[in-house]
Scaffold this motif. Sequence first.
Motif, mmCIF file in Angstrom:
data_model
loop_
_atom_site.group_PDB
_atom_site.id
_atom_site.type_symbol
_atom_site.label_atom_id
_atom_site.label_comp_id
_atom_site.label_asym_id
_atom_site.label_seq_id
_atom_site.Cartn_x
_atom_site.Cartn_y
_atom_site.Cartn_z
ATOM 1 N N ALA A 1 5.430 9.285 -5.977
ATOM 2 C CA ALA A 1 6.692 9.696 -5.713
ATOM 3 C C ALA A 1 7.359 8.796 -4.806
ATOM 4 N N LEU A 2 6.597 8.247 -3.865
ATOM 5 C CA LEU A 2 7.202 7.246 -3.139
ATOM 6 C C LEU A 2 7.888 6.000 -3.872
ATOM 7 N N SER A 3 7.133 5.210 -4.893
ATOM 8 C CA SER A 3 7.736 4.189 -5.783
ATOM 9 C C SER A 3 7.075 4.104 -6.972
ATOM 10 N N THR A 4 7.840 3.875 -8.114
ATOM 11 C CA THR A 4 7.231 3.777 -9.506
ATOM 12 C C THR A 4 6.505 2.210 -9.404
ATOM 13 N N THR A 5 6.743 1.517 -8.576
ATOM 14 C CA THR A 5 5.898 0.156 -8.709
ATOM 15 C C THR A 5 6.017 -0.405 -7.138
ATOM 16 N N GLY A 6 4.857 -0.173 -6.348
ATOM 17 C CA GLY A 6 4.612 -0.724 -5.322
ATOM 18 C C GLY A 6 3.521 -1.629 -4.966
ATOM 19 N N VAL A 7 2.996 -1.977 -3.902
ATOM 20 C CA VAL A 7 2.206 -2.651 -3.351
ATOM 21 C C VAL A 7 1.119 -2.068 -2.408
ATOM 22 N N LEU A 8 0.088 -1.864 -2.788
ATOM 23 C CA LEU A 8 -1.185 -1.427 -2.095
ATOM 24 C C LEU A 8 -1.810 -2.586 -1.312
ATOM 25 N N ARG A 9 -1.512 -2.555 0.055
ATOM 26 C CA ARG A 9 -2.443 -3.876 0.646
ATOM 27 C C ARG A 9 -3.677 -3.077 1.470
ATOM 28 N N LEU A 10 -4.561 -3.931 1.314
ATOM 29 C CA LEU A 10 -5.978 -3.546 1.975
ATOM 30 C C LEU A 10 -6.150 -4.507 3.098
ATOM 31 N N GLY A 11 -6.411 -4.024 4.369
ATOM 32 C CA GLY A 11 -6.700 -4.948 5.409
ATOM 33 C C GLY A 11 -6.917 -4.211 6.771
ATOM 34 N N GLY A 12 -6.284 -4.598 7.675
ATOM 35 C CA GLY A 12 -6.420 -4.083 9.137
ATOM 36 C C GLY A 12 -7.564 -4.398 9.561
ATOM 37 N N ASN A 13 -7.727 -4.065 11.083
ATOM 38 C CA ASN A 13 -8.941 -4.879 11.861
ATOM 39 C C ASN A 13 -10.325 -4.562 11.198
ATOM 40 N N THR A 14 -10.285 -3.204 10.474
ATOM 41 C CA THR A 14 -11.868 -2.875 9.846
ATOM 42 C C THR A 14 -12.153 -4.090 8.808
ATOM 43 N N SER A 15 -11.175 -4.936 8.413
ATOM 44 C CA SER A 15 -11.565 -5.675 7.170
ATOM 45 C C SER A 15 -12.540 -6.809 7.801
ATOM 46 N N GLU A 16 -12.530 -6.976 8.981
ATOM 47 C CA GLU A 16 -13.531 -7.977 9.674
ATOM 48 C C GLU A 16 -14.653 -7.487 9.726
ATOM 49 N N PHE A 17 -14.949 -6.154 9.592
ATOM 50 C CA PHE A 17 -16.271 -5.576 9.697
ATOM 51 C C PHE A 17 -16.971 -5.144 8.296
ATOM 52 N N ALA A 18 -16.356 -5.489 7.225
ATOM 53 C CA ALA A 18 -16.935 -5.267 6.028
ATOM 54 C C ALA A 18 -18.018 -6.023 5.426
#
Length: 510
Positions: A76-93
């Motif tokens: 509903a937001l966009s027919t083609t978008g970009v999902l980005r995974l990151g954030g502060n928690t990416s340093e603790f994975a």
Amino acid sequence: MLTRRKFLTTTACTVAAGRLHLLGQSNAWVALSIPRDATGPHMPIDFVGLSYEVQQLADASFFSAQNSGLIREFKALSTTGVLRLGGNTSEFAYWKSKPDSPEPEHPQVREVVGEPKAQYYAVTPEAVRNLAEFLHATRWNCIYGIGMGTNTPARAAEEAVFVAERLGDRLQYFQIGNEADLFDRHLRDPKTWSPKAYLKEWLTLARAITARVPTAKFGMPDVAGAVSWLTEIADQWPSIQAPPRVTTLTHHYYFGGPATNPDVNIPNLLKPATMQKVQNTANIAAAAASKMGARVRMTEGNTCYRGGKPGVSDVFAAALWSADYSLLLASNDYSGVNLHGGTGKSVANSVGGSLPGDALLEAKGETPEQIAAHPHPFYTPIATFGSHHVLEPVAYGLKFAGSFSGGILLKTEFSRKLQDAGVNATAYAAKLRSGQASVIILNKDAAADLEVELDFGRDANGVVQTETLHAPALGSREAHITTATKTNSLKQGKCSVTVPHATGLRVTVI
Ligand code: BDP
């Protein structure tokens, strides 16, 4: 009373804005001519984006083909978008390639306010496999974040191999590390940490990944705010031997924060000076990117850091902000915008365990039920209430701006003209992929209505379609986009429209 000072300002505006008359205290009339030549930047079809914490992957069922409610809202937001995974928690994975892979040793980190506690979690092949199915179902692409703060080159490469294979074409590029310009707080020695030190570490990780995934592309440096890092990197880039393939320079943006900061309010969010600062940053970022033959993407941002502010981040004002912010960046040749959000838990963990906005509501005397009725985090574009997912006002603004995706932005002085008319409004024009001309006017003014005469050119003809981004008030917990087809026809290429205060209007000749 019309003072001499006011009279002079009015006269000056009238001249500056050409055919402009003030219609009274709270109305203005402005004429805008839509340029014929599409000379501005191309807005990619996947300009619209969302950003989530990597920790969101800890629940492998969240980004999965089974999560149909979430898939519906993405589409509903966009027919083609970009999902980005990151954030502060990416340093603790950490990457856990097999169910019996042991948890690696972690380096010592400092615990500071606003940064995650040193609680590690696993990202598993199951989560990545499910993510691939989720991307397939939504037709979205992915910017996949691999940790830098506590990761090793070998583990980064092992994760990248699996991700590249599973995500295939849906993987736009890898990001390594999140907000490295703030690593001196908790992850690195402040005495030695610098853009140079960062680049050295980044190259080691990126080279380890490229050795195993030769087609790997990257976006970097994903700074929180220090866009000067982009300039430094662009300057150093020519001296790097066989550099990894960087397609995108990236930075983050939060208007302000945290929630307890009284300056984070609706008038400040919407005032022209806020967008002027955005423009200044964009000038620096775009110059650095063009030096490197890359584009810029704002990969993580929103209205208010540390999880947002109730009454600002979760109301209609945020929709007008996100529409304006996204279109301003598109006009500056950005390849996209990722607004940050997700579940309350993942974002709370990313900032140390709790959201300051909750403490604010408790102090105001809201009951637990009232607090639970707010989206968590407060700025999230898609809120999760139990098993239910809903588009929040801030997402409506992004969606509204996203209607230009795939088109060419037209260079105009519209925003300056509108502001010269004394109204807090901006406007953007595009030639859409279909060849149609379209204009978006964002009247962010709390009081003044706007009458606009749009001139699409003498030989332009066709009917006019309008789309309105609206809500009862700037502070409403709702947003709507209402389409009216074939409302009226152009007369000698012109049409007049009213854009009420606190409303967005899109006009397209079809
Ligand atoms: C950014 C972090 C992200 C946080 C966000 C926030 O990258 O993990 O959730 O701020 O403070 O700096 O809301």
